[in-house]
Design an enzyme around this catalytic site. Structure first.
Site, PDB file in Angstrom:
ATOM      1  N   SER A   1      -9.670   3.385 -10.962  1.00  0.00           N
ATOM      2  CA  SER A   1      -8.339   2.624 -10.759  1.00  0.00           C
ATOM      3  C   SER A   1      -8.290   1.362 -11.488  1.00  0.00           C
ATOM      4  CB  SER A   1      -7.894   2.712  -9.702  1.00  0.00           C
ATOM      5  OG  SER A   1      -8.824   1.623  -8.761  1.00  0.00           O
TER       6      SER A   1
ATOM      7  N   LYS B   1      -9.877  -4.707  -7.055  1.00  0.00           N
ATOM      8  CA  LYS B   1      -8.319  -4.644  -7.384  1.00  0.00           C
ATOM      9  C   LYS B   1      -8.243  -6.054  -8.491  1.00  0.00           C
ATOM     10  CE  LYS B   1      -6.606  -1.433  -4.969  1.00  0.00           C
ATOM     11  NZ  LYS B   1      -6.159  -1.320  -3.691  1.00  0.00           N
TER      12      LYS B   1
END
Lengths: 432, 151
Positions: free
Chosen positions: B64, B101
């Site tokens: 991701s 992230k």
């Protein structure tokens, strides 16, 4: 400027180390167990609230832990040692003199810091340790080690203080000392406590105001020193250089019982190997190796046996192969086959030395000299292999391969060695 | 085998520090129970990891963060002494799981975001439920998967 010593320690240190790498442990009761998963040696506040006591045996609390969702871990000393080293590296940024007192406690010299700035500095230190390592701490400050330790206890018990307590101010100190029971003083054990209570001592202030001389009679010089320390007179300076080791012990409880001689010989050889590594780290050698092994007092009804013997070496050495020879000699001297049909079931063995000296300065033997010139490079090569490729990468055959040892200490619920093993690093998910 | 690769990557010498610095870990008071368990620590050169006590290595699992150049099975080196700023890549605890992230600050709102165009734009958490664990200083890709040893 007045003398100031700070004691900083990690809150539920072992449990906090586990929490740093596993966010699921936040707010959950966590305990850490001793070797062979014997008993609870660290508990978070949540675990204490459930009534789990320090040192409580695992088999007694297993059901409670399951019921209440307590997360229990085997000791992961590799991780705790590494996190402790990190915390102490931060302490050294804040103080020129740091004494590592135990794996989770250090004394810092803050005498160079202005008195009205010490609390501020301590808060900054706590915040930095928390940010850099993830470990929550408490700080106690006082003019002596004993008072710093007491201040740390106050900081721990009174949440309003924000983890820092400063007992530098004499009036403030006097107010605290009246209110705290003498049993909280560092170095006052159960025996001393009984003597003091017989003398009518209740609060720490009572102890501080005793005449030191009669106390010396009842509680030796240690008791006298505590009184002076409580008065703010420093009797225990920081020990910045750890004293040279006088002895070394490698002892282990087996994960299962040992009944045969070959396995016992392997166990003491493995302990002797470990001892050799420890001695070489300090450049030390020994001329005597004591070997002991015994059955367990928990095995009621089984035949009991406990033996120990001391083997003399021709001269001081830290050569693993010489130490193994001595350890096996110790077993050979003492091993007996059981007279009946029930063998002795041994639960623990160890090797101990008490006469360590610097190898370089030790006297050489006239007869039976060991070959240091050959052994030193061999040992150095073995140590380097184990450093580079992991512990137990190279072992003497007598000690057995680590993975094949059936008796090794059990760490069944150990967390990964997150910070020292490439194969056990924590994982961050990049998954939606 | 992986261990050996790391050792070969960094030259031994003055420029090499160990992460963390395991100083003389001898205790003046109680002998440390960790004394028997100390292992060779992971080594990184000082210019890559200027603050060893706050530096930790993490494995990355998943794709991701592809557009940030961080892929599945990479290694991320996290420095907990860095403060996250707009566009920092961070390791954060989100709902009890450690994630990697992109940290985005938009006015008063901070967000943690994926960096993969295949993922829906709404897949973004508010930082209210998350805690930043540390800031990623750099990441490492292994390119040797199919390379053999020349002799």
């Amino acid at each position: 400027m007045s003398r100031a010593i700070a004691l900083i320690d990690g809150n539920s240190f072992y449990c906090s180390c586990e929490r740093v790498f596993d966010p699921k442990l936040a707010g959950v009761p966590v305990i850490v167990l001793s070797n062979n998963d014997g008993c609870a040696v660290a508990r978070t506040a949540e675990a204490k609230a459930l009534g789990i006591k320090m040192g409580e045996p695992w088999f007694k609390i297993r059901d409670l832990c399951k019921r209440e969702g307590v997360r229990a871990f085997s000791s992961n000393y590799t991780l705790y040692g590494d996190m402790s080293a990190r915390a102490n590296a931060v302490y050294r940024d804040f103080s020129p003199a740091v004494e590592i007192y135990s794996i989770d406690e250090s004394f810092l010299d803050l005498s160079d810091v202005r008195e009205d700035r010490r609390v501020e500095l301590a808060r900054d230190l706590r915040a930095t340790v928390r940010a850099w390592t993830g470990i929550p701490t408490c700080v106690g400050i006082g003019p002596t080690k004993t008072l710093a330790k007491l201040a740390n206890h106050i900081a721990k018990t009174i949440p309003d203080l924000g983890g820092v307590c400063d007992l530098s101010d004499e009036d403030e100190r006097a107010a605290w000392l009246c209110r705290i029971h003498v049993g909280e003083v560092w170095g006052i054990g159960r025996a001393s406590l009984a003597k003091l209570e017989a003398m009518g001592v209740d609060s720490i202030a009572d102890l501080r105001d005793l005449d030191p001389r009669p106390v010396r009679k009842a509680m030796t010089v240690v008791g006298e020193r505590i009184i002076y320390e409580l008065r703010g007179v420093c009797c225990l300076p920081l020990e910045l250089m750890p004293a040279q080791r006088k002895g070394c012990a490698v002892t282990r409880s087996f994960s299962s019982r040992i009944e045969d001689r070959a396995t016992m010989e392997q166990a003491v050889s493995a302990h002797a190997t470990r001892m050799g590594e420890k001695l070489r780290r300090g450049g030390l050698g020994t001329t005597h190796v004591s070997v002991f092994y015994h059955t367990s007092e928990h095995d009621r009804g089984d035949p009991m046996r406990s033996v120990s013997t001391t083997v003399t070496l021709p001269e001081a050495t830290n050569d693993t192969l010489a130490l193994i020879k001595a350890a096996r000699e110790g077993v050979s001297r003492t091993w007996r086959e059981a007279p009946g049909d029930r063998p002795w079931r041994y639960s623990k063995a160890g090797v101990i030395t008490t006469d360590l000296k610097l190898l370089e300065e030790s006297q050489r033997a006239l007869i039976g000299q060991l070959d240091r010139e050959r052994s030193a490079p061999l040992m150095a090569a073995m140590d380097e292999c184990n450093r580079r490729f992991g512990r137990g990468a190279v072992v003497p055959a007598r000690a057995g391969l680590e993975k094949k040892r059936t008796w090794s200490t059990k760490f069944e619920m150990r967390s990964p060695r997150y910070t020292t093993q490439v194969s056990e690093l924590p994982t961050a998910h990049a998954i939606p | 085998m992986k261990v050996r690769q790391i050792v070969e990557l960094c030259a031994e010498g003055d420029s090499t520090v160990r992460v963390p610095i395991l100083g003389p870990a001898l205790c003046a008071g109680f002998p440390s129970p960790a004394d028997d368990f100390l292992e060779g620590s992971l080594e990184l050169p000082r210019w890559l990891a200027p603050n060893p006590p706050a530096t930790f290595a993490w494995n990355i699992s998943g794709d991701s963060m592809r557009d940030a150049g961080i892929f599945d099975r990479d290694l991320a080196v996290v420095d907990r002494s860095l403060k996250a700023a707009h566009r920092s890549v961070v390791v954060a605890a989100i709902d009890g799981q450690m994630s990697i992230k992109r940290f985005l600050v938009d006015g008063n709102v901070a967000r943690l975001s994926f960096e993969n165009p295949d993922l829906p734009a709404f897949a973004v958490e508010e930082t209210g439920e998350a805690e930043i664990w540390g800031v990623v200083r750099f990441s490492i890709r292994w390119h040797i998967a199919r390379a053999g040893l020349v002799r």
